[in-house]
Design a protein around this motif. Structure first.
Motif, PDB file in Angstrom:
ATOM      1  N   GLU A  91      -3.184  30.901   0.103  1.00  0.00           N
ATOM      2  CA  GLU A  91      -2.732  31.952  -0.818  1.00  0.00           C
ATOM      3  C   GLU A  91      -2.572  33.287  -0.098  1.00  0.00           C
ATOM      4  O   GLU A  91      -1.599  34.002  -0.322  1.00  0.00           O
ATOM      5  N   ASN A  92      -3.517  33.630   0.754  1.00  0.00           N
ATOM      6  CA  ASN A  92      -3.407  34.880   1.514  1.00  0.00           C
ATOM      7  C   ASN A  92      -2.263  34.814   2.517  1.00  0.00           C
ATOM      8  O   ASN A  92      -1.554  35.791   2.736  1.00  0.00           O
ATOM      9  N   PHE A  93      -2.103  33.658   3.144  1.00  0.00           N
ATOM     10  CA  PHE A  93      -0.993  33.473   4.082  1.00  0.00           C
ATOM     11  C   PHE A  93       0.344  33.658   3.368  1.00  0.00           C
ATOM     12  O   PHE A  93       1.235  34.350   3.856  1.00  0.00           O
ATOM     13  N   LYS A  94       0.460  33.056   2.193  1.00  0.00           N
ATOM     14  CA  LYS A  94       1.686  33.186   1.399  1.00  0.00           C
ATOM     15  C   LYS A  94       1.895  34.632   0.960  1.00  0.00           C
ATOM     16  O   LYS A  94       3.021  35.150   1.002  1.00  0.00           O
ATOM     17  N   ALA A  95       0.830  35.303   0.576  1.00  0.00           N
ATOM     18  CA  ALA A  95       0.943  36.694   0.130  1.00  0.00           C
ATOM     19  C   ALA A  95       1.376  37.613   1.272  1.00  0.00           C
ATOM     20  O   ALA A  95       2.136  38.557   1.063  1.00  0.00           O
ATOM     21  N   ILE A  96       0.926  37.316   2.477  1.00  0.00           N
ATOM     22  CA  ILE A  96       1.313  38.142   3.625  1.00  0.00           C
ATOM     23  C   ILE A  96       2.807  38.035   3.892  1.00  0.00           C
ATOM     24  O   ILE A  96       3.488  39.028   4.141  1.00  0.00           O
ATOM     25  N   PHE A  97       3.348  36.828   3.838  1.00  0.00           N
ATOM     26  CA  PHE A  97       4.752  36.631   4.197  1.00  0.00           C
ATOM     27  C   PHE A  97       5.718  36.831   3.036  1.00  0.00           C
ATOM     28  O   PHE A  97       6.891  37.112   3.263  1.00  0.00           O
ATOM     29  N   LEU A  98       5.260  36.682   1.797  1.00  0.00           N
ATOM     30  CA  LEU A  98       6.179  36.768   0.668  1.00  0.00           C
ATOM     31  C   LEU A  98       6.122  38.090  -0.085  1.00  0.00           C
ATOM     32  O   LEU A  98       7.064  38.426  -0.794  1.00  0.00           O
ATOM     33  N   SER A  99       5.031  38.818   0.025  1.00  0.00           N
ATOM     34  CA  SER A  99       4.991  40.115  -0.640  1.00  0.00           C
ATOM     35  C   SER A  99       5.764  41.117   0.195  1.00  0.00           C
ATOM     36  O   SER A  99       5.665  41.130   1.423  1.00  0.00           O
ATOM     37  N   TYR A 100       6.532  41.934  -0.462  1.00  0.00           N
ATOM     38  CA  TYR A 100       7.402  42.865   0.254  1.00  0.00           C
ATOM     39  C   TYR A 100       7.053  44.294  -0.104  1.00  0.00           C
ATOM     40  O   TYR A 100       7.007  44.655  -1.264  1.00  0.00           O
ATOM     41  N   ASP A 101       6.786  45.072   0.900  1.00  0.00           N
ATOM     42  CA  ASP A 101       6.553  46.503   0.738  1.00  0.00           C
ATOM     43  C   ASP A 101       7.628  47.208   1.548  1.00  0.00           C
ATOM     44  O   ASP A 101       7.677  47.064   2.766  1.00  0.00           O
ATOM     45  N   PRO A 102       8.529  47.943   0.918  1.00  0.00           N
ATOM     46  CA  PRO A 102       9.633  48.552   1.666  1.00  0.00           C
ATOM     47  C   PRO A 102       9.177  49.548   2.725  1.00  0.00           C
ATOM     48  O   PRO A 102       9.882  49.797   3.685  1.00  0.00           O
ATOM     49  N   GLU A 103       7.984  50.104   2.582  1.00  0.00           N
ATOM     50  CA  GLU A 103       7.488  51.044   3.578  1.00  0.00           C
ATOM     51  C   GLU A 103       6.790  50.345   4.732  1.00  0.00           C
ATOM     52  O   GLU A 103       6.758  50.858   5.849  1.00  0.00           O
ATOM     53  N   LEU A 104       6.197  49.175   4.478  1.00  0.00           N
ATOM     54  CA  LEU A 104       5.378  48.541   5.498  1.00  0.00           C
ATOM     55  C   LEU A 104       5.392  47.024   5.328  1.00  0.00           C
ATOM     56  O   LEU A 104       4.465  46.445   4.777  1.00  0.00           O
ATOM     57  N   TYR A 105       6.433  46.377   5.797  1.00  0.00           N
ATOM     58  CA  TYR A 105       6.496  44.914   5.776  1.00  0.00           C
ATOM     59  C   TYR A 105       6.251  44.430   7.199  1.00  0.00           C
ATOM     60  O   TYR A 105       7.139  44.461   8.051  1.00  0.00           O
ATOM     61  N   ILE A 106       5.022  44.018   7.490  1.00  0.00           N
ATOM     62  CA  ILE A 106       4.636  43.584   8.834  1.00  0.00           C
ATOM     63  C   ILE A 106       3.854  42.274   8.748  1.00  0.00           C
ATOM     64  O   ILE A 106       2.653  42.228   8.999  1.00  0.00           O
ATOM     65  N   PRO A 107       4.501  41.182   8.406  1.00  0.00           N
ATOM     66  CA  PRO A 107       3.758  39.939   8.183  1.00  0.00           C
ATOM     67  C   PRO A 107       3.090  39.377   9.439  1.00  0.00           C
ATOM     68  O   PRO A 107       1.987  38.831   9.357  1.00  0.00           O
ATOM     69  N   LEU A 108       3.708  39.481  10.605  1.00  0.00           N
ATOM     70  CA  LEU A 108       3.078  38.933  11.803  1.00  0.00           C
ATOM     71  C   LEU A 108       1.846  39.736  12.199  1.00  0.00           C
ATOM     72  O   LEU A 108       0.845  39.165  12.644  1.00  0.00           O
ATOM     73  N   THR A 109       1.899  41.038  12.023  1.00  0.00           N
ATOM     74  CA  THR A 109       0.729  41.875  12.297  1.00  0.00           C
ATOM     75  C   THR A 109      -0.409  41.520  11.354  1.00  0.00           C
ATOM     76  O   THR A 109      -1.554  41.357  11.778  1.00  0.00           O
ATOM     77  N   LEU A 110      -0.101  41.392  10.084  1.00  0.00           N
ATOM     78  CA  LEU A 110      -1.142  41.038   9.118  1.00  0.00           C
ATOM     79  C   LEU A 110      -1.670  39.632   9.364  1.00  0.00           C
ATOM     80  O   LEU A 110      -2.865  39.366   9.165  1.00  0.00           O
TER      81      LEU A 110
END
Length: 133
Positions: A71-90
């Motif tokens: 669930e956290n993995f999915k939230a990292i890659f699928l949630s979008y923040d226009p100011e800070l979308y950094i899924p690999l960092t997270l």
């Protein structure tokens, strides 16, 4: 025996994908590209604290990083923040938090190694494209 002598000995010199002569001619750049980031950012590893700029927001106060679940993995890659979308960092923060907990030495050390690695890779790509053959 150096790496180059070993590759020539086992006759793999012509089968390696990266440009070996580039390493021989520009070998003095590689220590420089490694030492400068260590000198500049090495203090972040020595200090035993998170920085107030973004470490608290991205690591300490971020529930997506605190558990290594699907669930956290999915939230990292699928949630979008226009100011800070950094899924690999997270995602790397998530792995580090699962393995080491909230340890600033680990986060800053891994971050420094990733930056040095990407710097070396970018340098090799530029040398490959802009070196005459």
């Amino acid at each position: 025996m150096t790496l180059w002598q070993f590759l020539e000995f086992v006759n793999l010199y012509h089968y390696v994908d990266f440009p070996l002569p580039m390493f021989r001619r520009f070998s003095f750049f590689y220590p420089l590209l490694i030492l400068v980031p260590i000198i500049v950012y090495g203090t972040s590893i020595v200090t035993n604290e998170f920085f107030a700029v973004d470490d608290e927001l991205l690591i300490l106060d971020n529930p997506k990083v605190h558990g290594f679940t699907f669930e956290n993995f999915k939230a990292i890659f699928l949630s979008y923040d226009p100011e800070l979308y950094i899924p690999l960092t997270l995602f790397t923060h998530q792995i580090e938090y699962a393995l080491f907990g909230p340890n600033p030495h680990v986060y800053h050390g891994v971050n420094l190694m990733l930056h040095i690695g990407s710097t070396l890779l970018l340098f090799m790509i530029f040398r490959r494209f802009f070196t005459e053959r």
